[in-house]
Design a protein around this motif. Structure first.
Motif, PDB file in Angstrom:
ATOM      1  N   THR A  57     -35.972 -48.503-140.074  1.00 32.23           N
ATOM      2  CA  THR A  57     -35.856 -49.149-141.377  1.00 32.23           C
ATOM      3  C   THR A  57     -34.705 -50.150-141.307  1.00 32.23           C
ATOM      4  OG1 THR A  57     -34.210 -47.667-142.366  1.00 32.23           O
ATOM      5  CG2 THR A  57     -36.518 -46.953-142.467  1.00 32.23           C
ATOM      6  N   SER A  58     -34.632 -51.036-142.277  1.00 29.58           N
ATOM      7  CA  SER A  58     -33.551 -52.034-142.280  1.00 29.58           C
ATOM      8  C   SER A  58     -32.189 -51.370-142.406  1.00 29.58           C
ATOM      9  CB  SER A  58     -33.768 -53.037-143.416  1.00 29.58           C
ATOM     10  OG  SER A  58     -33.861 -52.385-144.663  1.00 29.58           O
ATOM     11  N   ALA A  59     -32.136 -50.188-143.029  1.00 26.72           N
ATOM     12  CA  ALA A  59     -30.868 -49.476-143.171  1.00 26.72           C
ATOM     13  C   ALA A  59     -30.347 -48.976-141.828  1.00 26.72           C
ATOM     14  CB  ALA A  59     -31.029 -48.307-144.135  1.00 26.72           C
ATOM     15  N   ASP A  60     -31.222 -48.880-140.823  1.00 28.60           N
ATOM     16  CA  ASP A  60     -30.807 -48.409-139.499  1.00 28.60           C
ATOM     17  C   ASP A  60     -30.099 -49.488-138.685  1.00 28.60           C
ATOM     18  OD1 ASP A  60     -31.971 -45.935-139.980  1.00 28.60           O
ATOM     19  OD2 ASP A  60     -33.885 -46.501-139.060  1.00 28.60           O
ATOM     20  N   ILE A  61     -30.270 -50.742-139.071  1.00 29.67           N
ATOM     21  CA  ILE A  61     -29.636 -51.833-138.321  1.00 29.67           C
ATOM     22  C   ILE A  61     -28.138 -51.771-138.584  1.00 29.67           C
ATOM     23  CG2 ILE A  61     -29.542 -54.322-137.925  1.00 29.67           C
ATOM     24  CD1 ILE A  61     -32.396 -54.470-139.031  1.00 29.67           C
ATOM     25  N   GLY A  62     -27.386 -51.544-137.567  1.00 24.37           N
ATOM     26  CA  GLY A  62     -25.952 -51.295-137.695  1.00 24.37           C
ATOM     27  C   GLY A  62     -25.655 -49.901-137.181  1.00 24.37           C
ATOM     28  N   PRO A  63     -26.087 -48.852-137.914  1.00 27.32           N
ATOM     29  CA  PRO A  63     -25.834 -47.488-137.416  1.00 27.32           C
ATOM     30  C   PRO A  63     -26.523 -47.177-136.092  1.00 27.32           C
ATOM     31  CG  PRO A  63     -26.321 -47.458-139.768  1.00 27.32           C
ATOM     32  CD  PRO A  63     -26.581 -48.860-139.297  1.00 27.32           C
ATOM     33  N   LEU A  64     -27.778 -47.615-135.910  1.00 27.76           N
ATOM     34  CA  LEU A  64     -28.512 -47.297-134.687  1.00 27.76           C
ATOM     35  C   LEU A  64     -28.427 -48.394-133.636  1.00 27.76           C
ATOM     36  CD1 LEU A  64     -31.835 -45.529-135.796  1.00 27.76           C
ATOM     37  CD2 LEU A  64     -29.760 -44.522-134.838  1.00 27.76           C
ATOM     38  N   ALA A  65     -28.422 -49.617-134.065  1.00 22.52           N
ATOM     39  CA  ALA A  65     -28.384 -50.757-133.134  1.00 22.52           C
ATOM     40  C   ALA A  65     -27.824 -51.958-133.867  1.00 22.52           C
ATOM     41  CB  ALA A  65     -29.783 -51.073-132.604  1.00 22.52           C
ATOM     42  N   SER A  66     -27.115 -52.811-133.131  1.00 23.74           N
ATOM     43  CA  SER A  66     -26.564 -54.018-133.745  1.00 23.74           C
ATOM     44  C   SER A  66     -27.688 -54.976-134.114  1.00 23.74           C
ATOM     45  CB  SER A  66     -25.598 -54.706-132.776  1.00 23.74           C
ATOM     46  OG  SER A  66     -26.320 -55.217-131.654  1.00 23.74           O
ATOM     47  N   GLN A  67     -27.385 -55.901-135.011  1.00 23.15           N
ATOM     48  CA  GLN A  67     -28.378 -56.907-135.389  1.00 23.15           C
ATOM     49  C   GLN A  67     -28.809 -57.698-134.171  1.00 23.15           C
ATOM     50  OE1 GLN A  67     -29.566 -57.608-138.828  1.00 23.15           O
ATOM     51  NE2 GLN A  67     -31.126 -58.482-137.483  1.00 23.15           N
ATOM     52  N   GLN A  68     -27.872 -58.000-133.272  1.00 22.31           N
ATOM     53  CA  GLN A  68     -28.199 -58.753-132.063  1.00 22.31           C
ATOM     54  C   GLN A  68     -29.171 -57.979-131.178  1.00 22.31           C
ATOM     55  OE1 GLN A  68     -24.893 -59.379-129.409  1.00 22.31           O
ATOM     56  NE2 GLN A  68     -26.123 -60.465-127.875  1.00 22.31           N
ATOM     57  N   ALA A  69     -28.886 -56.696-130.970  1.00 21.88           N
ATOM     58  CA  ALA A  69     -29.756 -55.882-130.123  1.00 21.88           C
ATOM     59  C   ALA A  69     -31.148 -55.747-130.744  1.00 21.88           C
ATOM     60  CB  ALA A  69     -29.138 -54.509-129.900  1.00 21.88           C
ATOM     61  N   PHE A  70     -31.203 -55.551-132.056  1.00 23.77           N
ATOM     62  CA  PHE A  70     -32.485 -55.428-132.745  1.00 23.77           C
ATOM     63  C   PHE A  70     -33.283 -56.717-132.621  1.00 23.77           C
ATOM     64  CE2 PHE A  70     -34.898 -55.719-136.857  1.00 23.77           C
ATOM     65  CZ  PHE A  70     -35.826 -54.723-136.574  1.00 23.77           C
ATOM     66  N   ASP A  71     -32.645 -57.848-132.857  1.00 21.24           N
ATOM     67  CA  ASP A  71     -33.340 -59.141-132.768  1.00 21.24           C
ATOM     68  C   ASP A  71     -33.880 -59.373-131.363  1.00 21.24           C
ATOM     69  OD1 ASP A  71     -32.846 -59.672-135.429  1.00 21.24           O
ATOM     70  OD2 ASP A  71     -31.106 -60.949-135.057  1.00 21.24           O
ATOM     71  N   GLU A  72     -33.098 -59.006-130.354  1.00 17.21           N
ATOM     72  CA  GLU A  72     -33.560 -59.181-128.972  1.00 17.21           C
ATOM     73  C   GLU A  72     -34.761 -58.284-128.683  1.00 17.21           C
ATOM     74  OE1 GLU A  72     -32.670 -61.255-126.414  1.00 17.21           O
ATOM     75  OE2 GLU A  72     -31.577 -62.310-127.987  1.00 17.21           O
ATOM     76  N   SER A  73     -34.739 -57.069-129.213  1.00 14.93           N
ATOM     77  CA  SER A  73     -35.833 -56.134-128.939  1.00 14.93           C
ATOM     78  C   SER A  73     -37.149 -56.613-129.533  1.00 14.93           C
ATOM     79  CB  SER A  73     -35.485 -54.744-129.480  1.00 14.93           C
ATOM     80  OG  SER A  73     -35.481 -54.722-130.899  1.00 14.93           O
ATOM     81  N   LEU A  74     -37.082 -57.448-130.565  1.00 15.84           N
ATOM     82  CA  LEU A  74     -38.301 -57.959-131.193  1.00 15.84           C
ATOM     83  C   LEU A  74     -38.958 -59.072-130.374  1.00 15.84           C
ATOM     84  CD1 LEU A  74     -37.296 -58.134-134.977  1.00 15.84           C
ATOM     85  CD2 LEU A  74     -38.305 -56.236-133.691  1.00 15.84           C
ATOM     86  N   LYS A  75     -38.292 -59.530-129.332  1.00 22.87           N
ATOM     87  CA  LYS A  75     -38.833 -60.627-128.519  1.00 22.87           C
ATOM     88  C   LYS A  75     -39.756 -60.151-127.405  1.00 22.87           C
ATOM     89  CE  LYS A  75     -34.768 -63.581-129.309  1.00 22.87           C
ATOM     90  NZ  LYS A  75     -33.623 -64.284-128.652  1.00 22.87           N
ATOM     91  N   ALA A  76     -39.930 -58.846-127.258  1.00 23.30           N
ATOM     92  CA  ALA A  76     -40.751 -58.314-126.174  1.00 23.30           C
ATOM     93  C   ALA A  76     -42.236 -58.442-126.520  1.00 23.30           C
ATOM     94  CB  ALA A  76     -40.397 -56.855-125.912  1.00 23.30           C
ATOM     95  N   PHE A  77     -42.968 -59.185-125.700  1.00 19.01           N
ATOM     96  CA  PHE A  77     -44.402 -59.403-125.877  1.00 19.01           C
ATOM     97  C   PHE A  77     -45.123 -59.230-124.553  1.00 19.01           C
ATOM     98  CE2 PHE A  77     -43.189 -61.610-129.759  1.00 19.01           C
ATOM     99  CZ  PHE A  77     -44.301 -61.498-130.587  1.00 19.01           C
TER     100      PHE A  77
END
Length: 299
Positions: free
Chosen positions: A57-77
């Motif tokens: 969920t959006s609330a997990d961004i920060g506690p579980l992973a940084s915004q940078q790490a989350f954004d990078e993980s979305l680039k996997a195709f």
């Protein structure tokens, strides 16, 4: 993922809920899923450190992973699964079809297929091939982010059903519309969507459906570190202890140390005789290379 009767090297014949699949042993070193600092390590002596938390969920961004790490993980195709709409005819073509048409339309005598793709893209889409890929994937990621805002954490104070208790992640639900978006994006090779569609189908949103299996196996095939862990936990809830053990072992062998908890849950769920039988059946399925890990975590 297609069922099979045999498995090539580095693949295992895995029996899940009575059906057999080929599952590859993957090292979780995909760039998009590494911790930001680990992306620049050049040493190959140690396995790279993948992300240890994947926001649900959006609330997990920060506690579980940084915004940078989350954004990078979305680039996997998986680029081979992308689909494009031809502007002139509105025809939908796959990447494979684009490649085929490009080579027929503009064969390159030097054998540079990329040049053929680029010329085809400029002729039919009015942009370079690289720009076509980047802009299309960016639009798919935006669709993901819009759906992701609809994911909501579940208040577990009133208790969880037995199947949900098998999972180690915090419970989450999504709307049926958001789930459909993830399934559509998964079909276009978006790896985070493959993982999230599988997780949601495996839990309350999807009614603990076995249709999660194909999504999670596909996400694992594309090196998502959490996919087999979630699948192992789903199978635990279904009391498929052999299936859970197979998934947990492959995940552990690939570098996911946190999956050891699933191995202990399997150990606690079966009696000693069944443990012995599972070790035998694992050996019959080609797991002899990693059964030492099994013994370590079951004792």
């Amino acid at each position: 993922m297609a069922k099979t009767k045999s498995a090539p090297a580095n693949c295992y014949k895995v029996l899940l809920l009575g059906s057999e699949y080929e599952v590859g042993l993957k090292v979780f070193n995909r760039l998009e899923f590494l911790e930001p600092g680990a992306r620049y390590q050049v040493s190959t002596r140690e396995k790279p450190k993948h992300m240890t938390g994947f926001p649900l969920t959006s609330a997990d961004i920060g506690p579980l992973a940084s915004q940078q790490a989350f954004d990078e993980s979305l680039k996997a195709f998986d680029n081979s699964q992308l689909r494009f709409e031809l502007p002139a005819s509105q025809e939908i073509i796959s990447t494979t079809e684009l490649y085929s048409r490009a080579q027929l339309e503009t064969p390159d005598p030097e054998g540079s297929h990329y040049r053929s793709y680029d010329l085809y893209s400029k002729r039919h889409f009015r942009v370079s091939y690289a720009r076509l890929l980047d802009s299309h994937k960016a639009s798919l990621v935006e669709r993901f982010k819009t759906a992701f805002e609809e994911n909501m954490p579940v208040n577990a104070s009133s208790g969880l059903c037995p199947k949900q208790q098998a999972f180690s992640h915090a419970p989450v639900v999504a709307t049926s519309q958001a789930l459909e978006v993830y399934q559509g994006l998964a079909a276009q090779g978006h790896v985070y969507s493959q993982y999230l569609a599988g997780l949601l189908l495996a839990t309350a949103t999807g009614g603990y459906s076995s249709s999660c299996v194909s999504y999670l196996l596909t996400a694992h095939e594309h090196k998502h570190p959490e996919a087999l862990k979630v699948l192992a936990e789903f199978l635990l809830g279904c009391e498929d202890y052999l299936g859970a053990m197979q998934c947990a072992l492959l995940s552990l062998a690939g570098g996911h140390k946190d999956v050891a908890g699933a191995l202990h849950k399997v150990s606690n769920g079966v009696d000693p005789a069944m443990r012995t039988e599972m070790v035998t059946r694992l050996g019959e399925r080609g797991f002899s290379k990693i059964t030492s890990t099994l013994v370590t975590h079951l004792n």
